[in-house]
Motif scaffolding. Structure first.
Motif, mmCIF file in Angstrom:
data_model
loop_
_atom_site.group_PDB
_atom_site.id
_atom_site.type_symbol
_atom_site.label_atom_id
_atom_site.label_comp_id
_atom_site.label_asym_id
_atom_site.label_seq_id
_atom_site.Cartn_x
_atom_site.Cartn_y
_atom_site.Cartn_z
ATOM 1 N N VAL A 41 -6.752 13.292 23.698
ATOM 2 C CA VAL A 41 -7.474 13.362 22.427
ATOM 3 C C VAL A 41 -6.707 12.546 21.397
ATOM 4 C CG1 VAL A 41 -8.119 14.887 20.517
ATOM 5 C CG2 VAL A 41 -8.513 15.613 22.879
ATOM 6 N N THR A 42 -7.446 11.809 20.583
ATOM 7 C CA THR A 42 -6.904 11.229 19.352
ATOM 8 C C THR A 42 -7.694 11.820 18.202
ATOM 9 O OG1 THR A 42 -6.229 9.157 20.391
ATOM 10 C CG2 THR A 42 -6.568 9.128 18.013
ATOM 11 N N GLU A 43 -7.002 12.438 17.271
ATOM 12 C CA GLU A 43 -7.669 13.074 16.142
ATOM 13 C C GLU A 43 -7.762 12.107 14.962
ATOM 14 O OE1 GLU A 43 -5.321 16.526 15.438
ATOM 15 O OE2 GLU A 43 -6.081 17.583 17.203
ATOM 16 N N ASP A 44 -8.769 12.331 14.135
ATOM 17 C CA ASP A 44 -8.977 11.507 12.944
ATOM 18 C C ASP A 44 -7.711 11.450 12.100
ATOM 19 O OD1 ASP A 44 -10.268 10.083 10.862
ATOM 20 O OD2 ASP A 44 -10.785 11.968 9.849
ATOM 21 N N ARG A 45 -7.277 10.229 11.793
ATOM 22 C CA ARG A 45 -6.095 9.967 10.968
ATOM 23 C C ARG A 45 -4.784 10.450 11.603
ATOM 24 N NH1 ARG A 45 -7.522 7.899 6.036
ATOM 25 N NH2 ARG A 45 -9.526 8.484 5.120
ATOM 26 N N ARG A 46 -4.806 10.691 12.924
ATOM 27 C CA ARG A 46 -3.585 11.036 13.651
ATOM 28 C C ARG A 46 -3.486 10.112 14.855
ATOM 29 N NH1 ARG A 46 -2.602 17.030 15.216
ATOM 30 N NH2 ARG A 46 -0.524 16.125 15.563
ATOM 31 N N PRO A 47 -3.020 8.876 14.667
ATOM 32 C CA PRO A 47 -3.036 7.897 15.753
ATOM 33 C C PRO A 47 -2.154 8.323 16.917
ATOM 34 C CG PRO A 47 -1.731 7.098 13.903
ATOM 35 C CD PRO A 47 -2.433 8.335 13.432
ATOM 36 N N GLY A 48 -2.541 7.878 18.112
ATOM 37 C CA GLY A 48 -1.804 8.212 19.316
ATOM 38 C C GLY A 48 -2.565 9.182 20.192
ATOM 39 N N LEU A 49 -2.146 9.269 21.454
ATOM 40 C CA LEU A 49 -2.807 10.109 22.447
ATOM 41 C C LEU A 49 -2.085 11.442 22.593
ATOM 42 C CD1 LEU A 49 -3.426 7.440 25.240
ATOM 43 C CD2 LEU A 49 -5.099 8.321 23.603
ATOM 44 N N ARG A 50 -2.865 12.510 22.624
ATOM 45 C CA ARG A 50 -2.318 13.844 22.870
ATOM 46 C C ARG A 50 -3.055 14.470 24.033
ATOM 47 N NH1 ARG A 50 -2.322 12.381 17.776
ATOM 48 N NH2 ARG A 50 -0.452 12.750 16.509
ATOM 49 N N SER A 51 -2.307 15.108 24.932
ATOM 50 C CA SER A 51 -2.919 15.736 26.101
ATOM 51 C C SER A 51 -3.897 16.809 25.668
ATOM 52 C CB SER A 51 -1.838 16.351 27.005
ATOM 53 O OG SER A 51 -1.001 15.352 27.533
ATOM 54 N N ALA A 52 -5.041 16.826 26.316
ATOM 55 C CA ALA A 52 -6.089 17.798 25.978
ATOM 56 C C ALA A 52 -6.082 18.956 26.972
ATOM 57 C CB ALA A 52 -7.451 17.113 25.998
#
Length: 529
Positions: free
Chosen positions: A518-529
């Motif tokens: 997941v990449t969240e709005d205004r939080r660049p980069g990939l995070r495990s979902a």
């Protein structure tokens, strides 16, 4: 991409006058159900496709062929012209037809038809078909983009690299089964090689027809062979496509006017590019604006999806300088870091920067061909890069990233996502402003799709991949199976799933998910979902 030392080794568009209120194509007849194969002599042996959707129009495509691999590249149709009727409807049964028309095609177009069907409603599914005489094509589904400024969620899938000889195109069918809003193909739609020039581990499952593609007839024949594949036809008929080419649509690792060395086969490269571009346009659902002029084709363009997503489709082949370091994989040299070098060319760099500066989208997505993020393939003190990727042109990458950062600082751009093909494996990475600076901020996310079939079955890991991941902490994911990436964009987030098929040497593989991010709005980069 070959990961060795590469140097050593119908008239486009349709006028409103052509859209008529003519009688139905099959008066009094029910709509035909899609069938897995076409009978002998059927002119729709290459299927149907759509592409380039905007809020009110879409391109409808077919190419007539009774013999997809005819040596003259004309699909068994020969030199005769043909009238092709088309219609687009709100329902699959064609009881609510909204547009109809007729196009004439012939050998000068490779017997292709490109209809720019307008006057459609935003964010709607449509169904379309073609007819020649009494023969009707399969039915395709397409979808227009959302209305301007709308934050309508978008389901997009993308992939690259389908080597016909290396495996079955099952991943295309699995993409089709998702029924996405739009499909992106990021290059290496075909491979130019003669049969068995490059054999996948474990052997090839089928052969290319014809010699290496160098002529218009050859490229038409090769594209016809690929289009005749039932799994590829299913993907084309399932959703509108956005396409860009990479190298194998012409020749491995070409760069601007520079050929791969040694030159084999010999010949005029400008003539070869002109033939390849012409055949590519004939065989893709592209608009008139992309129709080539000789050895030049304006392929980079922007496609908006409401206020949510803008796809910036890039061309990283036509305008680049020659690869540095002898184009040797896992190499480094002073030439590589020359800031004057450019991958997309200076004009396209300015076009990218202008798009960022004018952005109103929640997500700006670069649809492009080669690895954007830095990847040092030599663990330890040494350094080794892929000079055919953005790592061969880091000054160019820095300028693109800086133009993004400047746009965000001015409150224009908001979220950057880079989509990539080429490398025959899944990768996920955080895009940093400067990769050699550990303190440099993350400014975007990169998703790299594996191949449809190139490289054969693959494996969960590649030899040495753990060491490469440790050397590049901004790389968040890697998998070496074949497949595609499925994404969903909303105003709040982008969700990405790395999809794989466990084998391509036999048909019918299931689809599996190997990674979710997941990449969240205004939080660049990939995070495990």
């Amino acid at each position: 991409m070959i990961t060795t030392s590469r140097r050593s080794l119908l008239r486009a568009g349709l006028s409103a006058a052509a859209v008529t209120a003519a009688a139905p194509l099959l008066t009094g007849a029910a709509a035909p159900a899609p069938v897995p194969g076409r009978p002998a002599g059927d002119p729709f042996g290459l299927g149907v496709a759509s592409g380039e959707p905007d809020a009110t129009s879409v391109v409808l495509w077919t190419r007539l062929a009774t013999d997809p691999v005819a040596e003259d590249g004309l699909g068994g149709i020969g030199n005769r012209g043909t009238d092709v009727e088309w219609e687009i409807a709100e329902d699959e049964g064609f009881t609510r037809v909204v547009r109809r028309g007729r196009e004439r095609t012939g050998p000068e177009l490779g017997h292709s038809v490109h209809v720019e069907a307008g006057g459609l409603r935003p964010g709607r599914d449509y169904h379309y078909r073609f007819r020649v005489g009494r023969t009707v094509s399969d039915v395709g589904r397409t979808r227009t983009a959302p209305p301007f400024a709308a934050m309508t969620p978008v389901h997009m899938a993308f992939t690259s690299c389908s080597q016909f000889e290396h495996g079955y195109f099952t991943a295309y069918r699995r993409m089709a089964e998702e029924r996405p809003d739009v499909l992106l193909h990021l290059g290496d739609y075909i491979y130019e090689y003669p049969a068995k020039k490059y054999v996948a581990p474990g052997g090839n499952v089928r052969d290319h027809a014809g010699p290496e593609t160098t002529t218009l007839a050859g490229y038409r024949q090769r594209l016809g062979q690929y289009h005749a594949d039932a799994d590829l036809q299913a993907a084309h008929a399932a959703a509108p496509w956005l396409v860009v080419f990479d190298d194998h649509e012409v020749e491995n690792n070409w760069a601007g006017d520079v050929r791969e060395l040694p030159v084999d086969p010999p010949g005029d490269f400008a003539a070869r590019k002109a033939a390849a571009f012409r055949a590519y346009w004939e065989n893709m659902p592209l608009r008139a604006a992309q129709r080539p002029r000789g050895a030049a084709m304006r392929l980079y363009r922007r496609v908006g999806y409401g206020g949510l997503v803008t796809f910036h489709m890039l061309d990283t082949r036509q305008y680049r300088g020659d690869q540095p370091c002898g184009d040797t994989f896992r190499s480094d040299c002073a030439e590589r870091t020359d800031p004057a070098r450019s991958l997309p060319g200076s004009a396209q760099e300015r076009w990218i920067a202008d798009g960022f500066a004018r952005s109103r989208a929640r997500w700006d997505v670069l649809g492009q061909q080669v690895f954007f993020s830095q990847v040092d393939f030599t663990p330890g003190a040494g350094r080794g890069f892929n000079p055919d990727a953005w790592d061969g042109y880091p000054g160019s990458r820095d300028r693109v990233v800086d133009s993004w950062v400047e746009a965000t600082q001015r409150g224009r751009a908001r979220n950057l996502v880079v989509l990539t093909g080429d490398v025959h494996a899944h990768w996920g990475a955080d895009v940093k402003r400067r990769f050699d600076d550990p303190a440099s901020p993350v400014v975007g996310s990169e998703l790299v799709s594996s191949s449809i079939s190139s490289g054969g079955d693959g494996s969960e890991k590649q030899s040495g991949s753990d060491a490469v991941l440790a050397e590049n902490p901004h790389v968040r994911f890697h998998n070496n199976r074949r497949g595609y990436v499925s994404t969903r964009f909303t105003a709040e987030r982008m969700e990405a799933e790395f999809k794989v098929v466990p084998f391509v040497k036999q048909p019918g593989a299931p689809v599996q998910t190997r990674g979710r991010f997941v990449t969240e709005d205004r939080r660049p980069g990939l995070r495990s979902a």
